[in-house]
Scaffold this active site. Structure first.
Site, PDB file in Angstrom:
ATOM      1  CE  LYS A  13       2.818 -82.295  67.246  1.00  9.00           C
ATOM      2  NZ  LYS A  13       1.582 -82.854  66.703  1.00  9.00           N
ATOM      3  CG  ASP A  43       6.116 -80.741  61.128  1.00 10.33           C
ATOM      4  OD1 ASP A  43       5.745 -79.939  60.238  1.00 10.33           O
ATOM      5  OD2 ASP A  43       5.500 -81.788  61.377  1.00 10.33           O
TER       6      ASP A  43
END
Length: 689
Positions: free
Chosen positions: A504, A520
């Site tokens: 994302k 991440d």
């Protein structure tokens, strides 16, 4: 002649009238596009200012009033990813698990089945799965004025109502009343979540219930048993015996069940065909018409495990015999196109030598340098990000001030409380070994009694999410560059058997040159090649259908999310979005073809998005025999300089302004950490961190 002339005049008048109408339609369409753009612009401005400013001190308020500037607080808009705890079952033992069985009347069985088929989410399950759910549901009774579900509580049960009436409320407001034949609470069978509404009884009610553990066992088991059965069928066919296990596994995924009634022709002599069949149930008669008297001659009978039509896979086949169902028959079917896309594939998966001897020596020297450092060798400069896990700080090496890093600080107690130990351990191991220009580097980790620390490469160009928020959407060429960065990152990770699972804009960060890198890795997992995993995780708008339906997923789920990212970068919003996660999942399950694409998405971009977002993972671009090359060779990437991107010589579309190694101006500002330090964690789980 006069009549003909009159007709010609009338025709010309009509043509002119139509021309004027066309011109008017063009004008109105242009006006509509301009209004769409205006709405999008205003929406983006609104989103920016909706990001409510933080409670500020009197001095801050005064400063803000003087400058008349609102600080956007991105955290109000950022999307939270979701991770379910893994099922307690051992996958290898699933086929031997005995499911509970609760006897029911035929009427109750029918009511439960109809309720499931009437539910937007559960109607997507296979009939055999629905049958098992019906058998496993157990009875629950509630008296009048009882609370079945309380808003905010954590739940793991889904219910079907058989008798009585309930009222549904949210934040004290009545939403609706429900009677028999309705499913409710279904989000809880996907993952551990808080209930979004309260359900109270208006009368005595009789319900049927099933818990998450039982539901997930049914879902996983059905898929695994079916896959193993298909693999056995394929291995018995001589044509397929030389194929590697992973190719057979993909073929098993792409095979479709088709059903035939007694007497129905499956293949007709003389017809052209491109389909291959394996019989999984029933029997067929093979007949051939004698050219002399045209009477069909019975050649043989085929039963379960037999196959026919294999020549159609090599090239167009003129069928030489009839194949007719001799009773109710189920066949597993694969067509030539699917076969060609998969066979000969996967040779590109792990043959890429990403790291040569020179690079290896460089990383070993790097490891020696970082392993000598201690936590107190760093100064904190500023905060780059804040989340539920903790904070990311920009830190500077005291002995060499030009060297700055991002330090991710995780609360040990929070990790244990949210049962994320395995995810954190996996994140560390994957990132430590990832040496790609498109993945943020992790240099080393530290720990103390309260926190875990991850020392990472500092990327000071800011988050792609912030850029998208401030600009509203990106041009085709800008989106192409960032998509290509992700394609390179995925090619690298997938070649190592790693699935990423949380793509994302929030997880893409720009370095000082303007190149995008994945950050991440909390949901990343090493699954190996052509293996599947079942944990529900990802961000609702980005999860693939097979994750929602608990069918098991692999790297093809990453290609689905790549299509979603393209759409969001081009338009400012993802294609699938609902007011709550369950509604979002139901929209995803309807498929990409139900989504109206805005005009600003070009034909080639739309074509690529649709090929990445195919419902069947085996049909997705990136997951076919040419792997990631199919994406790189797509028309939308025509003329794109992939070599320049890999070498870092390609100029990025947006070059961030980074004045020094301590410049944090491309990040939103954050308040200082006012939280009480967390308690010590003494569970001892971080021994190898």
């Amino acid at each position: 002649m006069g009549t003909l002339r009159d007709l010609q005049y009338a025709l010309q008048e009509k043509i002119e009238e139509l021309r004027q109408r066309d011109a008017l339609i063009d004008e109105l369409e242009l006006e509509l596009d301009q209004k769409d753009e205006l709405i999008q612009r205003l929406q983006n401005e609104l989103d920016k200012y909706r990001s409510v400013i933080r409670p500020a001190t009197a001095q801050q308020v005064q400063a803000q009033q003087q400058s008349l500037v609102l600080q956007p607080d991105q955290h109000r808009s950022k999307r939270q990813a979701i991770s379910a705890e893994p099922t307690a079952c051992d996958i290898s033992a699933l086929s031997h698990v005995t499911l509970p069985f609760y006897p029911k009347s035929p009427e109750s069985k029918e009511l439960i089945k109809e309720a499931i088929l009437d539910n937007d989410f559960m109607k997507n399950l296979e009939l055999s799965q629905i049958q098992e759910i019906v058998d496993c549901m157990y009875p629950v009774d509630y008296g009048k004025d009882s609370c079945i579900i309380k808003e905010g509580d954590v739940g793991s049960l889904v219910f079907v109502m058989e008798e009585g009436k309930v009222e549904v409320t949210k934040e004290g407001m009545k939403l609706c009343t429900m009677g028999p034949g309705k499913v409710f609470g279904e989000l809880a069978i996907l993952y551990n979540c808080t209930r979004t509404a309260t359900v109270r009884t208006l009368t005595h009610v009789k319900l049927w219930a099933i818990d998450r553990q039982c539901f997930q066992t049914i879902m996983m088991r059905t898929g695994l048993i079916k896959h193993a059965e298909y693999m056995d069928f394929l291995k018995s066919v001589p044509t397929f015996q030389g194929l590697p296990e992973e190719t057979l596994s993909k073929l098993a995924d792409v095979m479709e069940e088709t059903h035939y009634e007694d007497g129905e022709y499956i293949i007709r002599q003389g017809a052209r065909g491109d389909t291959f069949f394996i019989i999984s149930k029933g029997k067929v008669n093979v007949t051939q018409e004698d050219s002399a008297n045209q009477e069909p001659v019975h050649l043989r009978e085929l039963t379960r495990g037999d196959w026919f039509g294999e020549r159609a896979l090599q090239g167009e086949d003129v069928r030489t015999a009839n194949v007719i169902a001799a009773d109710t028959v189920t066949c597993l079917v694969i067509d030539r196109d699917s076969f060609k896309h998969l066979i000969g594939g996967l040779d590109d998966v792990s043959n890429k030598g990403y790291e040569d001897a020179e690079a290896k020596a460089k990383y070993e020297a790097e490891n020696t340098f970082f392993s000598s450092l201690k936590l107190n060798d760093f100064n904190i400069i500023d905060t780059l990000g804040v989340g539920g896990f903790g904070r990311v700080e920009l830190v500077q090496l005291k002995s060499e001030e030009a060297k700055t890093f991002a330090m991710k600080i995780l609360k040990k107690r929070h990790i244990v409380d949210t049962r994320q130990q395995e995810h954190i351990r996996s994140e560390k191991h994957i990132m430590t070994e990832a040496h790609s220009d498109f993945v943020v580097r992790l240099y080393r980790t530290f720990k103390d009694s309260k926190y875990l620390y991850m020392l990472m490469e500092a990327c000071l160009g800011g988050e792609l999410w912030t850029l998208l928020r401030d600009r509203g959407s990106f041009e085709d060429s800008t989106t192409r560059f960032y998509t290509a960065c992700v394609v390179e990152a995925f090619a690298y990770l997938h070649a190592k058997g790693i699935i990423y699972r949380d793509l994302k804009p929030e997880n893409l960060i720009l370095d000082s040159r303007g190149y995008a890198k994945l950050v991440d890795f909390g949901f990343a997992k090493k699954i190996g090649f052509c293996k599947k995993t079942w944990t529900f995780c990802g961000t609702p708008e980005y999860v693939a259908p097979e994750i929602i339906l608990n069918k098991g997923h692999d790297v093809s789920a990453d290609y689905w999310s790549l299509g979603i990212l393209m759409f969001e970068l081009l338009t400012g919003s993802p294609p699938f979005s609902g007011p709550d996660p369950m509604k979002t999942y139901n929209i995803i399950l309807r498929g990409i073809d139900m989504i109206e694409f805005p005009k600003k998405i070009t034909k080639n971009a739309a074509n690529l998005i649709k090929k990445l977002c195919r419902d069947n993972p085996s049909e997705r671009l990136g997951n076919l025999k040419n792997g990631v090359k199919d994406i790189q060779k797509h028309k939308w990437f025509e003329g794109f300089n992939w070599d320049g991107l890999r070498k870092g010589t390609l100029t990025p579309p947006i070059i961030p302004d980074v004045s020094s190694p301590t410049d944090t101006s491309n990040f939103d500002s954050f308040p200082e950490d006012a939280d009480e330090p967390p308690p010590d964690d003494n569970t001892g789980w971080d021994y190898d961190f």
